[in-house]
Write a protein that holds these residues in place. Structure first.
Motif, PDB file in Angstrom:
ATOM      1  N   THR A   3       0.827  -1.205   0.000  1.00 27.03           N
ATOM      2  CA  THR A   3       0.000   0.000   0.000  1.00 27.03           C
ATOM      3  C   THR A   3       0.859   1.251   0.000  1.00 27.03           C
ATOM      4  O   THR A   3       0.620   2.183  -0.766  1.00 27.03           O
ATOM      5  CB  THR A   3      -0.878   0.025   1.275  1.00 27.03           C
ATOM      6  N   LEU A  25      -5.312   7.464   3.007  1.00 23.75           N
ATOM      7  CA  LEU A  25      -4.658   6.495   3.899  1.00 23.75           C
ATOM      8  C   LEU A  25      -5.346   6.469   5.258  1.00 23.75           C
ATOM      9  O   LEU A  25      -5.484   5.414   5.871  1.00 23.75           O
ATOM     10  CB  LEU A  25      -3.175   6.851   4.066  1.00 23.75           C
ATOM     11  N   ALA A  28      -8.646   4.666   4.665  1.00 23.48           N
ATOM     12  CA  ALA A  28      -8.592   3.318   4.076  1.00 23.48           C
ATOM     13  C   ALA A  28      -8.954   2.206   5.055  1.00 23.48           C
ATOM     14  O   ALA A  28      -9.594   1.227   4.683  1.00 23.48           O
ATOM     15  CB  ALA A  28      -7.201   3.068   3.487  1.00 23.48           C
ATOM     16  N   LEU A  93      -7.087   1.315  -0.141  1.00 21.22           N
ATOM     17  CA  LEU A  93      -6.581   2.659  -0.442  1.00 21.22           C
ATOM     18  C   LEU A  93      -7.204   3.166  -1.744  1.00 21.22           C
ATOM     19  O   LEU A  93      -7.672   4.307  -1.823  1.00 21.22           O
ATOM     20  CB  LEU A  93      -5.047   2.634  -0.579  1.00 21.22           C
TER      21      LEU A  93
END
Lengths: 292, 123
Positions: A3, A25, A28, A93
């Motif tokens: 990620t 982020l 996510a 993400l």
């Protein structure tokens, strides 16, 4: 770690901004990758088909999978298979970026496909728990080709990312390394490493606000001031990371290094040349330096 | 001796680590706790308070943990000194054990590791 590296790719290509990435982020973890994103990732559907199913969902009260099966885009077996992949972090993400409007299904599909193809990645690699593929990707991005002990630096960075995930949080984006003649630091935790084959200074520099936030995450408690305790927490992070690095170096390379007591430096210039590896967290940027 | 009656000296140059360790020990029921920020202070405090257990960092300014361990054992061969370090290399482990350490803990030390240790010493 895929990620964070995928985030780095999106940022480097100018496909998202740093603030869009940070917001995604943060979101996510609470985001479950939806079937559309998963189907694109698996190559079962293209972005236009996903958009078509989404549009259909506005009109009729049916689930994405059911409509996709009705239209012949997915089989029931494929829907089942995709549902098992909802927890894949890089897809979460992607979903967060789409949800925030930073990317469309189509631009995300294109970016993911390019990323996979440029790095010879398959879905199986994303499930790989050995970490070999991640190490390979880090080695490519952080090769330090001009350094004498290039692999030593790469291993240092690879372990740093793992320790950041372990002790601080996985919601960061690592930036490309830079070699600079000297570094001006403001709130810096510094530790020297001495060995026969390899000696260097390591530092972590942040703004005052990020210094407090970093320490708070490491300690698991909320600090409000850049005081003795936040300094001690950040110094301990460096000490812990460097200690684990020394253990790896000893076990893997048979090289023994000694750690000197870490110190805090404020508003000073550190002579170089130094490598700077910045990581961007939602609370700010932490710049890690290693002297060449 | 019960855990409540143990006297423990925590020696680490990091205020953060000392606070973290002493908090866990307090939660275990230990009430008599002393802190030292380097090897020199640890030796002084050991001589003054004769603790039942010492938790000692290795990398510290002025005097390292291993040097302090040797000085403490020279005066009290039965001293229980547990070395704690983020650098858990075979070399450091051997050096600490050869110098007479009671045990060696790799940092980060978990709460469970500390609890197990004090229960073992408190038996």
């Amino acid at each position: 770690m895929f990620t964070q590296l995928f985030g780095n790719y999106l940022l480097n290509r100018g496909l998202v901004t740093s603030s869009q990435l940070s917001a995604a982020l943060s979101a996510a973890k609470q985001t479950r990758a939806k079937l559309g994103v998963l189907a694109i990732n698996a190559g079962y559907m293209n972005a236009a088909q996903v958009d078509e199913v989404h549009n259909e969902q506005q009109r009729i009260d049916k689930r994405f999978g059911d409509i996709a099966v009705d239209k012949g885009y997915l089989s029931p077996g494929q829907v089942e298979e995709l549902l098992t992949k909802q927890g894949h972090a890089h897809l979460q993400l992607g979903q967060a970026l789409v949800d925030n409007g930073a990317m469309t299904n189509s631009s995300f599909a294109e970016a993911l496909s390019s990323y996979k193809s440029e790095n010879s990645l398959t879905d199986v690699d994303f499930d790989d728990k050995t970490g070999n593929k991640v190490d390979e990707l880090i080695g490519k991005l952080y090769s330090f080709a001009d350094a004498e002990n290039s692999s030593v630096y790469t291993e240092y960075v690879s372990l740093l990312f793992k320790n950041l995930i372990r002790f601080i949080g996985d919601d960061f984006t690592p930036l490309a390394p830079e070699k600079i003649p000297s570094a001006r630091v403001s709130f810096c935790a510094k530790q020297d490493l001495k060995g026969l084959g390899f000696s260097c200074s390591t530092m972590m520099d942040t703004s005052e606000q990020a210094f407090i936030a970093f320490a708070s995450r490491f300690a698991g408690e909320q600090f409000t001031d850049a005081d003795e305790m936040t300094e001690a927490a950040n110094l301990e992070f460096m000490n812990l990371h460097n200690g684990l690095y020394a253990v790896n170096l000893s076990n893997d390379e048979g090289q023994e290094i000694t750690l000197l007591p870490p110190t805090c430096e404020k508003d000073t210039v550190v002579g170089g040349p130094v490598y700077r590896i910045s990581v961007v967290y939602p609370f700010g940027t932490a710049a890690f330096y290693i002297t060449v | 001796m019960s855990v409540e009656n143990l006297k423990i000296l925590v020696c680490d140059d990091s205020l953060f680590v000392r606070k973290k360790i002493t908090n866990v020990l307090k939660n275990c029921g230990v009430t008599e706790l002393y802190e030292a920020a380097d090897g020199e202070q640890a030796v002084e405090m050991y001589n003054k308070y004769s603790p039942d257990l010492v938790l000692m960092d290795i990398v510290m300014p002025r005097m390292s943990g291993v040097e302090a361990l040797k000085l403490i054992l020279a005066d009290d061969p039965k001293a229980k000194v547990v070395m704690a370090s983020s650098v858990g290399t075979q070399e450091n482990l051997k050096e600490a054990i050869n110098a007479g350490a009671f045990d060696f803990l790799q940092k980060p030390i978990s709460d469970t590791q500390l609890e197990t240790l004090v229960r073992k010493v408190g038996k």
